[in-house]
Design an enzyme around this catalytic site. Structure first.
Site, PDB file in Angstrom:
ATOM      1  N   ASN A 210      47.343  57.772  28.966  1.00 17.68           N
ATOM      2  CA  ASN A 210      47.833  58.090  27.371  1.00 17.68           C
ATOM      3  C   ASN A 210      49.135  58.290  27.161  1.00 17.68           C
ATOM      4  OD1 ASN A 210      47.995  57.967  24.613  1.00 17.68           O
ATOM      5  ND2 ASN A 210      46.356  59.552  24.473  1.00 17.68           N
TER       6      ASN A 210
ATOM      7  N   LYS B 298      50.949  58.469  24.533  1.00 16.82           N
ATOM      8  CA  LYS B 298      51.180  59.116  23.270  1.00 16.82           C
ATOM      9  C   LYS B 298      52.433  58.481  22.694  1.00 16.82           C
ATOM     10  CE  LYS B 298      47.783  62.772  24.416  1.00 16.82           C
ATOM     11  NZ  LYS B 298      47.312  64.078  24.392  1.00 16.82           N
TER      12      LYS B 298
ATOM     13  N   HIS C 200      41.004  58.912  19.187  1.00 19.34           N
ATOM     14  CA  HIS C 200      41.594  59.878  19.900  1.00 19.34           C
ATOM     15  C   HIS C 200      41.687  61.166  18.983  1.00 19.34           C
ATOM     16  CE1 HIS C 200      44.330  62.561  22.012  1.00 19.34           C
ATOM     17  NE2 HIS C 200      44.016  62.049  22.974  1.00 19.34           N
TER      18      HIS C 200
ATOM     19  N   GLU D 239      43.730  63.201  18.126  1.00 22.62           N
ATOM     20  CA  GLU D 239      44.904  63.501  17.259  1.00 22.62           C
ATOM     21  C   GLU D 239      44.946  62.641  16.343  1.00 22.62           C
ATOM     22  OE1 GLU D 239      47.744  63.107  20.540  1.00 22.62           O
ATOM     23  OE2 GLU D 239      47.034  64.770  21.670  1.00 22.62           O
TER      24      GLU D 239
ATOM     25  N   GLU E 220      36.395  63.951  25.550  1.00 21.54           N
ATOM     26  CA  GLU E 220      37.748  65.069  25.538  1.00 21.54           C
ATOM     27  C   GLU E 220      37.563  66.178  24.809  1.00 21.54           C
ATOM     28  OE1 GLU E 220      41.563  62.317  26.597  1.00 21.54           O
ATOM     29  OE2 GLU E 220      41.130  62.113  24.463  1.00 21.54           O
TER      30      GLU E 220
ATOM     31  N   GLY F 238      46.126  68.711  26.206  1.00 23.14           N
ATOM     32  CA  GLY F 238      47.694  69.283  26.150  1.00 23.14           C
ATOM     33  C   GLY F 238      47.674  70.852  26.400  1.00 23.14           C
TER      34      GLY F 238
ATOM     35  N   SER G 192      43.850  67.586  30.118  1.00 22.90           N
ATOM     36  CA  SER G 192      44.511  68.337  31.109  1.00 22.90           C
ATOM     37  C   SER G 192      44.075  67.898  32.657  1.00 22.90           C
ATOM     38  CB  SER G 192      44.384  69.827  30.758  1.00 22.90           C
ATOM     39  OG  SER G 192      45.028  70.193  29.607  1.00 22.90           O
TER      40      SER G 192
HETATM   41  P1  PGA Z   1      46.204  65.712  28.441  1.00 16.44           P
HETATM   42  O1  PGA Z   1      45.769  64.539  27.179  1.00 16.44           O
HETATM   43  O2  PGA Z   1      45.883  64.995  29.779  1.00 16.44           O
HETATM   44  O3  PGA Z   1      47.715  65.756  28.075  1.00 16.44           O
HETATM   45  O4  PGA Z   1      45.413  66.805  28.024  1.00 16.44           O
HETATM   46  C1  PGA Z   1      44.606  63.992  27.278  1.00 16.44           C
HETATM   47  C2  PGA Z   1      44.582  62.981  25.935  1.00 16.44           C
HETATM   48  O5  PGA Z   1      44.969  63.494  25.038  1.00 16.44           O
HETATM   49  O6  PGA Z   1      44.052  61.907  26.254  1.00 16.44           O
END
Ligand code: PGA
Length: 247
Positions: free
Chosen positions: A13, A15, A100, A102, A166, A172, A202
């Site tokens: 992903n 982003k 997601h 976010e 997640e 993140g 992560s």
């Molecule tokens: P990350 O993000 O691996 O940077 O923690 C995962 C995600 O948001 O899909």
């Protein structure tokens, strides 16, 4: 149970990273990766503006799939800033992420809109990665299962839908759920929904194999560590090792 996916799915992903040029270069680099890694389905999820060059960079024969990071539920209409599932399909995009955290936290996405988006994508023939996960406060209040049950409960049952667990506190942050925590949450999700479950939060080359080796972890949704082709390839490689170890 999931004929077109697996045994392991690794999705990057991106982003809001990688414009059209950078995306094309990345795609060109990884276009043959699946041929070296049997059993691993590889997906990249660029921003909308980079979908086309990613598809082009992969070229006709590549087994790497391109998913969008979101999709609207309508076919077309006055929805400024949104993109429909048939538009994505026309571009050569194979699927979409929905829900997601976010999107849920920063853009007012709800369980209901996540369901609408998932249904529209499936209706258009796309694959779906539907994200669920609890916040830190919810975990501390021992509400994890209630939150997951609510979020998973709205998702359609379909062979082209996979769930991504997640935990919001692991995204993140560099903090990963322990393999035991991931396994426990994945088993719970599978008790509610007959779908493969990816882990996200992560994931990096150093922890990918142990996470992917959990019996109910069917893949990974990778954010930060998917931006660098070397670390993304290493995570895909860990996927292949987990498949080989399970065989
Ligand atoms: P990350 O993000 O691996 O940077 O923690 C995962 C995600 O948001 O899909």
């Amino acid at each position: 149970m999931w004929p077109k996916i697996g045994p392991v799915l690794v999705a990057g992903n991106w982003k809001m990273f990688k414009g059209p040029h950078e995306a094309r270069a990345f795609a060109t680099r990884i276009r043959h990766l699946p041929e070296r890694l049997p059993g691993v389905d590889i997906v990249v999820c660029p921003p909308y503006v980079s979908l086309h060059t990613t598809v082009q960079g992969l070229g006709e024969g590549s087994l790497v799939k391109v998913y969008a990071q979101n999709v609207h539920w309508g076919l077309e209409g006055p929805f400024t800033g949104e993109v429909s599932a048939p538009m994505l399909a026309e571009l050569g995009v194979s699927g979409a992420i929905v829900g997601h955290s976010e999107r849920r936290q920063l853009f007012a996405e709800t369980d209901e809109t996540v369901r609408f988006r998932a249904e529209a994508a499936l209706d258009a023939g796309l694959f779906v990665i539907a994200c669920v996960g609890e916040t830190e406060a919810e975990r501390e209040a021992e509400e994890t299962e209630a939150v997951l049950a609510r979020q998973v409960g709205v998702l359609p049952h379909h062979e082209r839908l996979v769930v991504a667990y997640e935990p919001v506190w692991a995204i993140g942050t560099g903090r990963t759920a322990t393999p035991e925590m991931a396994q426990e949450a994945h088993a719970f999700i599978k008790s509610l929904h007959d779908a493969p479950v990816l882990y996200g939060g992560s994931v990096k080359p150093e922890n990918a194999l142990v996470l992917l080796s959990q019996p109910d972890v069917d893949g990974a949704l990778v954010g930060g560590a998917s931006l660098d082709p070397v670390s993304f390839e290493a995570i895909c490689q860990a996927g292949a090792e987990s498949v080989a170890a399970a065989a």
